[in-house]
Write an enzyme that holds these catalytic residues in place. Structure first.
Site, mmCIF file in Angstrom:
data_model
loop_
_atom_site.group_PDB
_atom_site.id
_atom_site.type_symbol
_atom_site.label_atom_id
_atom_site.label_comp_id
_atom_site.label_asym_id
_atom_site.label_seq_id
_atom_site.Cartn_x
_atom_site.Cartn_y
_atom_site.Cartn_z
ATOM 1 N N ARG A 1 0.846 -1.229 0.000
ATOM 2 C CA ARG A 1 0.000 0.000 0.000
ATOM 3 C C ARG A 1 0.870 1.265 0.000
ATOM 4 O O ARG A 1 0.565 2.245 0.653
ATOM 5 C CB ARG A 1 -0.944 0.025 1.216
ATOM 6 N N SER B 1 -10.537 -0.826 4.089
ATOM 7 C CA SER B 1 -9.780 -1.141 5.307
ATOM 8 C C SER B 1 -9.173 0.145 5.854
ATOM 9 O O SER B 1 -8.480 0.857 5.135
ATOM 10 C CB SER B 1 -8.649 -2.119 4.996
ATOM 11 N N GLU C 1 -4.350 3.207 7.022
ATOM 12 C CA GLU C 1 -4.132 3.086 5.574
ATOM 13 C C GLU C 1 -4.809 4.265 4.874
ATOM 14 O O GLU C 1 -4.312 4.784 3.880
ATOM 15 C CB GLU C 1 -4.731 1.771 5.068
HETATM 16 C C1 LIG Z 1 -15.718 -0.749 -0.203
HETATM 17 C C2 LIG Z 1 -14.239 -0.506 -0.421
HETATM 18 C C3 LIG Z 1 -13.405 -1.582 -0.683
HETATM 19 C C4 LIG Z 1 -12.037 -1.368 -0.880
HETATM 20 N N1 LIG Z 1 -11.227 -2.444 -1.125
HETATM 21 C C5 LIG Z 1 -9.918 -2.242 -1.342
HETATM 22 C C6 LIG Z 1 -9.052 -3.362 -1.622
HETATM 23 O O1 LIG Z 1 -9.480 -4.504 -1.709
HETATM 24 N N2 LIG Z 1 -7.724 -3.109 -1.805
HETATM 25 C C7 LIG Z 1 -7.206 -1.839 -1.737
HETATM 26 O O2 LIG Z 1 -5.992 -1.675 -1.915
HETATM 27 N N3 LIG Z 1 -7.991 -0.780 -1.459
HETATM 28 C C8 LIG Z 1 -9.325 -0.943 -1.277
HETATM 29 N N4 LIG Z 1 -10.124 0.128 -1.002
HETATM 30 C C9 LIG Z 1 -9.505 1.479 -0.876
HETATM 31 C C10 LIG Z 1 -9.399 2.284 -2.193
HETATM 32 O O3 LIG Z 1 -10.389 1.907 -3.125
HETATM 33 C C11 LIG Z 1 -8.014 2.175 -2.811
HETATM 34 O O4 LIG Z 1 -6.993 2.623 -1.947
HETATM 35 C C12 LIG Z 1 -7.915 2.968 -4.126
HETATM 36 O O5 LIG Z 1 -6.694 2.682 -4.766
HETATM 37 C C13 LIG Z 1 -8.020 4.484 -3.892
HETATM 38 O O6 LIG Z 1 -8.259 5.101 -5.148
HETATM 39 P P1 LIG Z 1 -9.027 6.486 -5.243
HETATM 40 O O7 LIG Z 1 -9.026 6.879 -6.676
HETATM 41 O O8 LIG Z 1 -10.349 6.410 -4.588
HETATM 42 O O9 LIG Z 1 -8.049 7.410 -4.428
HETATM 43 P P2 LIG Z 1 -8.428 8.544 -3.357
HETATM 44 O O10 LIG Z 1 -9.073 7.895 -2.168
HETATM 45 O O11 LIG Z 1 -9.182 9.627 -4.024
HETATM 46 O O12 LIG Z 1 -6.993 9.063 -2.989
HETATM 47 C C14 LIG Z 1 -6.084 8.262 -2.261
HETATM 48 C C15 LIG Z 1 -4.712 8.939 -2.324
HETATM 49 O O13 LIG Z 1 -4.217 8.876 -3.652
HETATM 50 C C16 LIG Z 1 -3.955 10.193 -4.157
HETATM 51 N N5 LIG Z 1 -4.311 10.197 -5.576
HETATM 52 C C17 LIG Z 1 -5.429 9.694 -6.156
HETATM 53 N N6 LIG Z 1 -5.365 9.837 -7.487
HETATM 54 C C18 LIG Z 1 -4.184 10.442 -7.758
HETATM 55 C C19 LIG Z 1 -3.533 10.877 -8.954
HETATM 56 N N7 LIG Z 1 -4.074 10.746 -10.157
HETATM 57 N N8 LIG Z 1 -2.313 11.470 -8.850
HETATM 58 C C20 LIG Z 1 -1.733 11.664 -7.631
HETATM 59 N N9 LIG Z 1 -2.311 11.294 -6.470
HETATM 60 C C21 LIG Z 1 -3.514 10.678 -6.536
HETATM 61 C C22 LIG Z 1 -4.814 11.122 -3.326
HETATM 62 O O14 LIG Z 1 -4.263 12.430 -3.279
HETATM 63 C C23 LIG Z 1 -4.765 10.433 -1.964
HETATM 64 O O15 LIG Z 1 -3.580 10.748 -1.284
HETATM 65 C C24 LIG Z 1 -11.498 -0.053 -0.803
HETATM 66 C C25 LIG Z 1 -12.356 1.030 -0.550
HETATM 67 C C26 LIG Z 1 -13.708 0.809 -0.358
HETATM 68 C C27 LIG Z 1 -14.619 1.984 -0.113
#
Ligand SMILES: Cc1cc2nc3c(=O)[nH]c(=O)nc-3n(C[C@H](O)[C@H](O)[C@H](O)COP(=O)(O)OP(=O)(O)OC[C@H]3O[C@@H](n4cnc5c(N)ncnc54)[C@H](O)[C@@H]3O)c2cc1C
Length: 310
Positions: free
Chosen positions: A180, A230, A300
């Site tokens: 992560r 998580s 996380e």
């Molecule tokens: C129901 C549920 C289930 C999930 N299951 C998992 C799982 O199985 N495994 C897992 O790893 N995660 C899981 N997650 C967490 C999440 O989906 C992941 O961490 C995902 O990768 C986050 O992506 P996001 O676009 O929503 O990022 P955000 O939540 O919008 O951002 C997360 C971080 O990334 C940065 N960021 C996002 N996009 C960019 C970009 N283009 N350039 C620079 N920085 C950026 C943001 O600034 C922030 O610091 C889950 C979440 C939920 C709600």
């Protein structure tokens, strides 16, 4: 203390962008999977690389704070909201294409949709990601993973851009991926695009694998309630959810926030949770787990924005 930038400088930014959607005082409740968080001063959905670069340069020049939000599925926004500009990526920055075994995806593309499209074309490697609700950019930054797969297994290179810098390509090894973790968590670069190297596979078999993973997720995770997945990282050699359950925290509530009775690694918003509720519950869980196991759980999720009274 007064900020060095003003509402007028945000209004000027909105007029500079040609293909962006701008909203002032945008409630982050509507832009995060937790459905928690006060307003962003200005939320900008940029849809072209030119507008993204313009916005980054403008914010740097005017000293306006900014942050990049993907699909908001791994963040907790505090109740006072976010000062300055929150940028999201849409339009051409959220599309993907395939060329042989290579998938090239804009950072704003939904990861699950990319995984399914790859599977349908008979390209294997992204099945683990079919149920992860974030964007491709978020998956790069967080090295998202599940079911023995993680984004670093498939990504070959990413293109990033920063204020005053031309877009540049970083190879996989330059991102220093870990659990992560990627080195992008330390800087202010925006991921524009990722190239993934996939393998030939059978579309029917890949579809079946993803259906099985979906069913597992639905059975074991509270997918019907707002959450950010998580909350804590997995400590080496342990599962956070097992430690939390053993410490007696499963189902524990603070205001509208609850440690999910289905999966103790998740905190869910049962309807009216504030960021204060979630933060207080996280602190209680950390203290209980530490008291029982001597292990300090590390968040996380990314906690952003300001408290109401700041
Ligand atoms: C129901 C549920 C289930 C999930 N299951 C998992 C799982 O199985 N495994 C897992 O790893 N995660 C899981 N997650 C967490 C999440 O989906 C992941 O961490 C995902 O990768 C986050 O992506 P996001 O676009 O929503 O990022 P955000 O939540 O919008 O951002 C997360 C971080 O990334 C940065 N960021 C996002 N996009 C960019 C970009 N283009 N350039 C620079 N920085 C950026 C943001 O600034 C922030 O610091 C889950 C979440 C939920 C709600």
């Amino acid at each position: 203390m007064r900020e060095p930038w003003s509402r007028a400088s945000l209004e000027r930014l909105a007029t500079l962008l040609e293909h962006a959607e701008c909203r002032f005082a945008a409630p982050m409740v509507a832009h995060t999977s937790f459905q928690i968080g006060g307003p962003a001063d200005l939320l900008v959905c940029v849809t072209t690389q030119a507008d993204l670069e313009r916005a980054l340069d403008y914010c740097a020049g005017e000293r306006v704070p900014w942050m990049l939000l993907g699909r908001g599925t791994n963040v907790l926004v505090r109740d006072g909201g976010v000062r300055g500009v929150v940028l999201t990526l849409g339009g051409e920055l959220g599309t993907y294409r395939f060329d042989g075994n290579t998938a090239t995806a804009g950072a704003g593309a939904p990861l699950g949709a990319l995984a399914r499209a790859a599977g349908n074309r008979g390209l294997a490697g992204l099945e683990f990601a079919c149920g992860i609700p974030g964007s491709v950019g978020g998956a790069v930054v967080m090295n998202a993973g599940a079911y023995h797969g993680q984004f670093s297994d498939v990504v070959a290179s990413v293109t990033v851009v920063g204020a005053g810098q031309a877009p540049c390509r970083l190879d996989r090894h330059e991102l220093e991926f870990g659990y992560r973790w990627s080195s992008l968590q330390q800087g202010m670069a925006v991921v524009l695009e990722a190239k993934c190297e996939l393998r030939p596979g059978d579309p029917v078999a890949l579809g079946a694998i993803m259906a099985e993973l979906d069913a597992k997720r639905r059975a074991k995770q509270p997918v019907g309630l707002p959450s950010a997945g998580s909350v804590f990282k997995r400590p080496p050699g342990h599962y956070a959810s097992h430690l939390i359950e053993a410490a007696g925290c499963k189902g524990r509530r603070r205001g509208g926030a609850q440690v999910s009775p289905l999966h103790a690694g998740f905190i869910v918003n049962t309807g009216n949770a504030t960021s204060q509720d979630v933060l207080a519950l996280m602190a209680e869980v950390q203290a209980a787990v530490y008291a029982r196991s001597g292990i300090m759980l590390e968040p996380e999720i990314k906690i952003i924005g300001e408290d109401l009274d700041e």
